[in-house]
Design a protein around this motif. Structure first.
Motif, mmCIF file in Angstrom:
data_model
loop_
_atom_site.group_PDB
_atom_site.id
_atom_site.type_symbol
_atom_site.label_atom_id
_atom_site.label_comp_id
_atom_site.label_asym_id
_atom_site.label_seq_id
_atom_site.Cartn_x
_atom_site.Cartn_y
_atom_site.Cartn_z
ATOM 1 N N PRO A 1 53.983 96.578 -21.163
ATOM 2 C CA PRO A 1 54.928 95.463 -21.086
ATOM 3 C C PRO A 1 55.726 95.329 -22.385
ATOM 4 C CG PRO A 1 52.780 94.818 -20.243
ATOM 5 C CD PRO A 1 52.600 96.166 -20.876
ATOM 6 N N TYR A 2 56.987 94.986 -22.250
ATOM 7 C CA TYR A 2 57.852 94.840 -23.416
ATOM 8 C C TYR A 2 58.732 93.613 -23.222
ATOM 9 C CZ TYR A 2 61.960 96.224 -20.772
ATOM 10 O OH TYR A 2 62.995 96.241 -19.865
ATOM 11 N N SER A 3 59.403 93.200 -24.284
ATOM 12 C CA SER A 3 60.378 92.117 -24.183
ATOM 13 C C SER A 3 61.638 92.514 -24.926
ATOM 14 C CB SER A 3 59.828 90.805 -24.763
ATOM 15 O OG SER A 3 59.744 90.860 -26.173
ATOM 16 N N ASP A 4 62.777 92.053 -24.437
ATOM 17 C CA ASP A 4 64.039 92.317 -25.126
ATOM 18 C C ASP A 4 64.021 91.709 -26.527
ATOM 19 O OD1 ASP A 4 65.132 93.724 -22.986
ATOM 20 O OD2 ASP A 4 65.969 91.909 -22.079
ATOM 21 N N ALA A 5 63.480 90.501 -26.651
ATOM 22 C CA ALA A 5 63.412 89.856 -27.963
ATOM 23 C C ALA A 5 62.555 90.673 -28.920
ATOM 24 C CB ALA A 5 62.862 88.438 -27.835
#
Length: 242
Positions: free
Chosen positions: A58-62
């Motif tokens: 899982p990743y986040s743009d932020a």
């Protein structure tokens, strides 16, 4: 993975975060105008522009943007975000990485209205049929206001089509996560376009009323992507605020 990014100019850092219908190319006019006064940084989120759509988990743009800023030695910056990128901007502000925000037609946690649900449903239908060009043109037709030039239309269709192609080809598709940021107390300029879908206008008004140091500007000529529609006016707005 560090997402693709570029920087230009000197001075206080300004980060440009693109809409989910485009990539960093949507900021071409702002890139030139802001670089004379600021250290301008632009990125391509995963699955857009020059960044592949992949992740080990899982990743986040932020989180991706925070990694870029750390690599560039930037501890705080002004963040200019379009549409769905407003979520990443709010998360960066919550983490102390943004000292000012400009949110252009941001998406909020408000329940989508019928107009945007119909738009998303039609986009999904076209993609299911394999009509990527039709889906890209739907986005341009829906999101660009009446002031957009033919060149802006063609540029947006090309950016959106490329994003669709990259993301649809991903196997497996990475999991992007978002979080609800806590109260954010930084100055914010929130922009709404009179020709945008009502759901997005309502979101902009909601955020402007929620953020404690926000100011709302409603552009009577704009659709959802004013930076592409009247770039010189958006340049003046950004230079004045920043």
């Amino acid at each position: 993975m560090t997402i693709w990014h570029a920087e230009r100019g000197t001075g206080e850092p300004v980060v440009l975060l693109h809409s989910s219908a485009a990539d960093s190319g949507m900021w071409d006019a702002q890139w030139d105008a802001l670089a004379g006064r600021f250290r301008v940084i632009k990125v391509d989120f995963r699955g857009y522009g020059r960044t592949p759509f992949q992740a080990d988990g899982p990743y986040s743009d932020a989180g991706d943007v925070a990694e870029v800023l750390a690599g560039l030695g930037v501890s705080r910056a002004a963040v200019v975000a379009s549409s769905g990128a407003g979520q990443a901007a709010l998360e960066l502000a919550a983490d102390g990485l943004a000292d000012r925000l400009v949110l252009l037609n941001p998406v909020s946690a408000l329940e989508p209205t019928a107009d945007v649900r119909a738009y998303w449903k039609e986009e999904a239908r076209l993609l299911e049929l394999g009509d990527i060009q039709g889906a890209a043109e739907l986005n341009a037709r829906t999101l660009l206001g009446p002031e957009a030039s033919r060149a802006a239309w063609e540029r947006l269709v090309a950016m959106q089509r490329h994003a669709f192609e990259v993301q649809l080809a991903a196997d497996p598709e990475p999991e992007r996560v978002e979080r609800e940021p806590p109260a954010i107390d930084v100055p914010a300029l929130v922009v709404a376009g009179a020709h945008d879908l009502f759901s997005f206008v309502a979101s902009a008004r909601h955020l402007a009323g929620t953020l404690p140091r926000a100011r709302l500007v409603e552009l009577d000529w704009a659709g959802h992507l004013p930076a592409l529609e009247r770039p010189e006016e958006v340049n003046a707005l950004l230079l004045d605020y920043l």
